[in-house]
Design an enzyme around this catalytic site. Sequence first.
Site, PDB file in Angstrom:
ATOM      1  N   ARG A  70       0.838  -1.205   0.000  1.00  0.00           N
ATOM      2  CA  ARG A  70       0.000   0.000   0.000  1.00  0.00           C
ATOM      3  C   ARG A  70       0.865   1.245   0.000  1.00  0.00           C
ATOM      4  O   ARG A  70       1.920   1.283   0.618  1.00  0.00           O
ATOM      5  CB  ARG A  70      -0.916   0.031   1.235  1.00  0.00           C
ATOM      6  CG  ARG A  70      -1.900   1.198   1.234  1.00  0.00           C
ATOM      7  CD  ARG A  70      -2.704   1.256   2.524  1.00  0.00           C
ATOM      8  NE  ARG A  70      -1.865   1.636   3.658  1.00  0.00           N
ATOM      9  CZ  ARG A  70      -1.539   2.898   3.969  1.00  0.00           C
ATOM     10  NH1 ARG A  70      -1.976   3.895   3.215  1.00  0.00           N
ATOM     11  NH2 ARG A  70      -0.769   3.158   5.003  1.00  0.00           N
ATOM     12  N   GLN A  71       0.411   2.260  -0.727  1.00  0.00           N
ATOM     13  CA  GLN A  71       0.948   3.615  -0.648  1.00  0.00           C
ATOM     14  C   GLN A  71      -0.229   4.567  -0.547  1.00  0.00           C
ATOM     15  O   GLN A  71      -1.283   4.322  -1.117  1.00  0.00           O
ATOM     16  CB  GLN A  71       1.820   3.938  -1.864  1.00  0.00           C
ATOM     17  CG  GLN A  71       3.144   3.191  -1.854  1.00  0.00           C
ATOM     18  CD  GLN A  71       3.979   3.455  -3.086  1.00  0.00           C
ATOM     19  OE1 GLN A  71       3.608   3.051  -4.190  1.00  0.00           O
ATOM     20  NE2 GLN A  71       5.106   4.128  -2.925  1.00  0.00           N
ATOM     21  N   SER A  72      -0.052   5.674   0.183  1.00  0.00           N
ATOM     22  CA  SER A  72      -1.192   6.488   0.604  1.00  0.00           C
ATOM     23  C   SER A  72      -1.803   7.332  -0.504  1.00  0.00           C
ATOM     24  O   SER A  72      -3.007   7.576  -0.503  1.00  0.00           O
ATOM     25  CB  SER A  72      -0.778   7.393   1.770  1.00  0.00           C
ATOM     26  OG  SER A  72      -0.352   6.623   2.872  1.00  0.00           O
ATOM     27  N   THR A  73      -1.008   7.817  -1.450  1.00  0.00           N
ATOM     28  CA  THR A  73      -1.513   8.721  -2.483  1.00  0.00           C
ATOM     29  C   THR A  73      -1.033   8.277  -3.853  1.00  0.00           C
ATOM     30  O   THR A  73      -0.042   7.545  -3.976  1.00  0.00           O
ATOM     31  CB  THR A  73      -1.036  10.162  -2.227  1.00  0.00           C
ATOM     32  OG1 THR A  73       0.408  10.212  -2.334  1.00  0.00           O
ATOM     33  CG2 THR A  73      -1.439  10.638  -0.835  1.00  0.00           C
ATOM     34  N   GLN A  76       2.539   9.221  -4.571  1.00  0.00           N
ATOM     35  CA  GLN A  76       3.531   8.265  -4.084  1.00  0.00           C
ATOM     36  C   GLN A  76       3.609   7.056  -5.013  1.00  0.00           C
ATOM     37  O   GLN A  76       4.695   6.524  -5.256  1.00  0.00           O
ATOM     38  CB  GLN A  76       3.178   7.820  -2.674  1.00  0.00           C
ATOM     39  CG  GLN A  76       3.286   8.913  -1.623  1.00  0.00           C
ATOM     40  CD  GLN A  76       2.880   8.443  -0.248  1.00  0.00           C
ATOM     41  OE1 GLN A  76       2.451   7.304  -0.067  1.00  0.00           O
ATOM     42  NE2 GLN A  76       3.007   9.310   0.731  1.00  0.00           N
TER      43      GLN A  76
END
Length: 350
Positions: A70-73, A76
């Site tokens: 997972r990456q938040s945005t 990213q």
Amino acid sequence: MCREAFGQLVFELENHNRQAPAERSTEGLVEDLADLLLEALRAEESAMKGAAMSSKVTSELGRIAVVYVRQSTMAQVTGNLESQRRQYELAGAAEKAGFASATVIDEDLGRSGSGSVQRPGFERLVAMVCSGDVGAVYCIEASRLARNGRDWHHLIDLCALAGAVVIDPDGAYDPRLVNDRLLLGLKGTMPEYELSLLRQRGIAARDSKARRGEYRFMLPPGFCWSEVGKIEIDPDEHVVAAIRLVFAKFTELGSAGQVFLWLRSVDLKMPVVLRNIDVYKLIWKAPAYHSVMQILHNPLYAGAYAFGRRAQRTRIVDGRARKVSGFDKPREEWNVLLRDNHRGYISWQL
């Protein structure tokens, strides 16, 4: 090999003064001895960690390992490719550890782990753990799994019930063991605290800049930001004329509804700024009632810098917090209101 080198260094150090001038000084021998001791300690620590991890993982090797990515945005996702690579490499680590297979869950790339948005990947992870087929959950760090206590502790509870271990680069943790459960609790609490701290600092910095009238946001039609960070009248005369016409007709007709109907009757298109994009883009569209109201109610057109006119509200949807924005606040509750900040289309008294 390490013991032989250690003995040789001690022998040289004890006999250094009785020998002819040596190639190495006493200080050099001591430094080599210290480096050797440090290397031995690191090797012992690594061996102990590996043994502990092996004992926790061995009984789970017959089941599958799940790698959660997972990456938040989306920024990213497109810019921080090294983090992606490190997370995907965990699948290879799981296969090397001896798990039957490794499943990668990456549906949540570009989604926040704060708990305010839905995460289909995390829901799939929880379902797989509940099935009992998962022996280990791999993550690059705790914050990838969750940045809120509800999701984190829910997953850890399920792992304990299903007998699945949580593995990160620092080691393997069995939620059924008290000490490991304590460490997992700390690992889950720190990302949540870190997110709250970063958000608090960001909001404080943003509001401080806004109080000086320097915080930039998407301006309505008829305005633009200058090179020095000031709000100015749009140099496009076509846009300026359309905005001035709205205020002139409001003075003449007396209501927003009448202005809207008049604009429709003469088939006059109005400038509209596209929202939810990073780049300012203005298009021309047939007038809408809410567009007319936004022009007439926006204090920017009266030369005032206004920020924080709308608020967010939190609602509980399916047991989760969901933020809904767009609620107008009373003028006395606005974050910032600076009159006579820039040249407007009408005066504040009007």
